[in-house]
Motif scaffolding. Structure first.
Motif, mmCIF file in Angstrom:
data_model
loop_
_atom_site.group_PDB
_atom_site.id
_atom_site.type_symbol
_atom_site.label_atom_id
_atom_site.label_comp_id
_atom_site.label_asym_id
_atom_site.label_seq_id
_atom_site.Cartn_x
_atom_site.Cartn_y
_atom_site.Cartn_z
ATOM 1 N N ASN A 45 64.081 22.294 114.357
ATOM 2 C CA ASN A 45 62.556 22.628 113.326
ATOM 3 C C ASN A 45 61.328 21.647 113.489
ATOM 4 O O ASN A 45 60.446 22.429 112.597
ATOM 5 C CB ASN A 45 62.885 23.286 111.775
ATOM 6 C CG ASN A 45 63.703 24.014 111.572
ATOM 7 O OD1 ASN A 45 63.499 24.924 112.878
ATOM 8 N ND2 ASN A 45 64.930 24.364 110.724
ATOM 9 N N LYS A 46 60.754 20.646 113.052
ATOM 10 C CA LYS A 46 60.406 19.940 113.163
ATOM 11 C C LYS A 46 59.746 19.598 115.110
ATOM 12 O O LYS A 46 57.985 19.819 114.793
ATOM 13 C CB LYS A 46 61.018 18.067 113.027
ATOM 14 C CG LYS A 46 61.397 17.920 111.300
ATOM 15 C CD LYS A 46 61.702 16.774 111.163
ATOM 16 C CE LYS A 46 61.929 16.363 109.584
ATOM 17 N NZ LYS A 46 60.852 16.407 109.160
ATOM 18 N N PHE A 47 60.356 19.677 115.574
ATOM 19 C CA PHE A 47 60.290 19.656 117.204
ATOM 20 C C PHE A 47 59.107 21.051 117.377
ATOM 21 O O PHE A 47 58.515 20.989 118.068
ATOM 22 C CB PHE A 47 61.391 20.197 117.758
ATOM 23 C CG PHE A 47 60.901 20.003 119.750
ATOM 24 C CD1 PHE A 47 60.529 18.918 119.463
ATOM 25 C CD2 PHE A 47 61.016 20.201 120.096
ATOM 26 C CE1 PHE A 47 59.920 18.057 120.979
ATOM 27 C CE2 PHE A 47 60.551 20.385 121.880
ATOM 28 C CZ PHE A 47 59.951 19.294 122.231
ATOM 29 N N GLU A 48 59.877 21.935 116.987
ATOM 30 C CA GLU A 48 59.423 23.487 116.999
ATOM 31 C C GLU A 48 57.533 23.591 116.203
ATOM 32 O O GLU A 48 55.873 23.368 117.011
ATOM 33 C CB GLU A 48 59.404 24.960 116.905
ATOM 34 C CG GLU A 48 61.250 24.834 117.373
ATOM 35 C CD GLU A 48 60.634 25.392 119.256
ATOM 36 O OE1 GLU A 48 59.752 26.079 118.907
ATOM 37 O OE2 GLU A 48 61.356 25.347 120.278
ATOM 38 N N GLU A 49 57.548 22.823 115.050
ATOM 39 C CA GLU A 49 56.624 22.703 114.254
ATOM 40 C C GLU A 49 55.699 21.742 115.070
ATOM 41 O O GLU A 49 54.532 21.545 114.924
ATOM 42 C CB GLU A 49 56.619 22.056 112.750
ATOM 43 C CG GLU A 49 54.954 22.027 112.801
ATOM 44 C CD GLU A 49 55.843 21.227 110.537
ATOM 45 O OE1 GLU A 49 55.133 21.095 110.374
ATOM 46 O OE2 GLU A 49 57.097 21.713 109.645
ATOM 47 N N TRP A 50 56.226 20.712 115.989
ATOM 48 C CA TRP A 50 54.970 19.586 115.881
ATOM 49 C C TRP A 50 54.480 20.603 117.924
ATOM 50 O O TRP A 50 53.461 20.244 117.832
ATOM 51 C CB TRP A 50 55.964 18.500 116.570
ATOM 52 C CG TRP A 50 55.371 17.389 117.723
ATOM 53 C CD1 TRP A 50 54.348 16.445 117.534
ATOM 54 C CD2 TRP A 50 55.595 17.789 118.895
ATOM 55 N NE1 TRP A 50 54.216 15.766 118.070
ATOM 56 C CE2 TRP A 50 54.458 16.307 119.271
ATOM 57 C CE3 TRP A 50 56.240 17.791 119.993
ATOM 58 C CZ2 TRP A 50 53.966 15.936 120.592
ATOM 59 C CZ3 TRP A 50 55.621 17.543 121.001
ATOM 60 C CH2 TRP A 50 54.838 16.588 121.443
ATOM 61 N N ILE A 51 55.297 21.093 118.389
ATOM 62 C CA ILE A 51 54.871 21.774 119.732
ATOM 63 C C ILE A 51 53.804 22.756 118.537
ATOM 64 O O ILE A 51 52.840 23.229 119.073
ATOM 65 C CB ILE A 51 55.845 22.950 120.531
ATOM 66 C CG1 ILE A 51 57.045 21.650 121.068
ATOM 67 C CG2 ILE A 51 55.078 23.829 121.216
ATOM 68 C CD1 ILE A 51 57.733 22.292 121.699
ATOM 69 N N ARG A 52 53.956 23.754 117.594
ATOM 70 C CA ARG A 52 52.740 24.770 117.338
ATOM 71 C C ARG A 52 51.825 23.675 117.167
ATOM 72 O O ARG A 52 50.943 24.281 117.283
ATOM 73 C CB ARG A 52 52.889 25.637 116.595
ATOM 74 C CG ARG A 52 53.726 26.186 117.168
ATOM 75 C CD ARG A 52 54.319 27.570 114.959
ATOM 76 N NE ARG A 52 55.215 26.722 114.484
ATOM 77 C CZ ARG A 52 56.753 26.930 114.247
ATOM 78 N NH1 ARG A 52 56.681 27.058 114.997
ATOM 79 N NH2 ARG A 52 57.044 25.863 112.650
ATOM 80 N N GLN A 53 52.041 22.653 116.348
ATOM 81 C CA GLN A 53 50.384 21.655 116.175
ATOM 82 C C GLN A 53 49.826 21.440 117.079
ATOM 83 O O GLN A 53 48.190 21.763 117.362
ATOM 84 C CB GLN A 53 51.250 20.425 114.791
ATOM 85 C CG GLN A 53 51.624 20.777 113.956
ATOM 86 C CD GLN A 53 51.602 19.465 113.013
ATOM 87 O OE1 GLN A 53 51.781 18.679 113.614
ATOM 88 N NE2 GLN A 53 52.098 19.827 111.392
ATOM 89 N N LYS A 54 50.206 20.795 118.283
ATOM 90 C CA LYS A 54 49.632 20.064 119.606
ATOM 91 C C LYS A 54 49.351 21.733 120.756
ATOM 92 O O LYS A 54 47.644 21.542 121.405
ATOM 93 C CB LYS A 54 51.078 19.658 120.538
ATOM 94 C CG LYS A 54 51.485 18.357 119.652
ATOM 95 C CD LYS A 54 50.050 17.187 119.977
ATOM 96 C CE LYS A 54 50.459 16.129 119.044
ATOM 97 N NZ LYS A 54 49.583 14.989 118.505
ATOM 98 N N GLY A 55 49.962 23.203 119.938
ATOM 99 C CA GLY A 55 49.011 23.882 120.991
ATOM 100 C C GLY A 55 49.754 23.821 122.293
ATOM 101 O O GLY A 55 48.773 24.303 122.969
#
Length: 56
Positions: A45-55
């Motif tokens: 979940n944290k990794f997916e959120e990080w990916i979304r934040q980085k675009g």
């Protein structure tokens, strides 16, 4: 101008041989094993959120 004291922390360079004693190494391992640890689901979940934040 007011000067501010900062806390000096002892940073150990784990990559340099001979800088850490066996006791320091074992104490650091024990401290790290105390946790907290993420579950695989929390990590994903944290990794997916990080990916979304980085675009990405």
């Amino acid at each position: 101008m007011k000067s501010v004291k900062t806390k000096e922390s002892k940073r150990i360079n784990w990559a340099v041989p001979g800088k850490v004693t066996h006791e320091e190494f074992m104490a650091a391992i024990k401290k790290a094993e105390e946790g907290p640890f993420m579950t695989i689901e929390e990590f994903e979940n944290k990794f997916e959120e990080w990916i979304r934040q980085k675009g990405l």
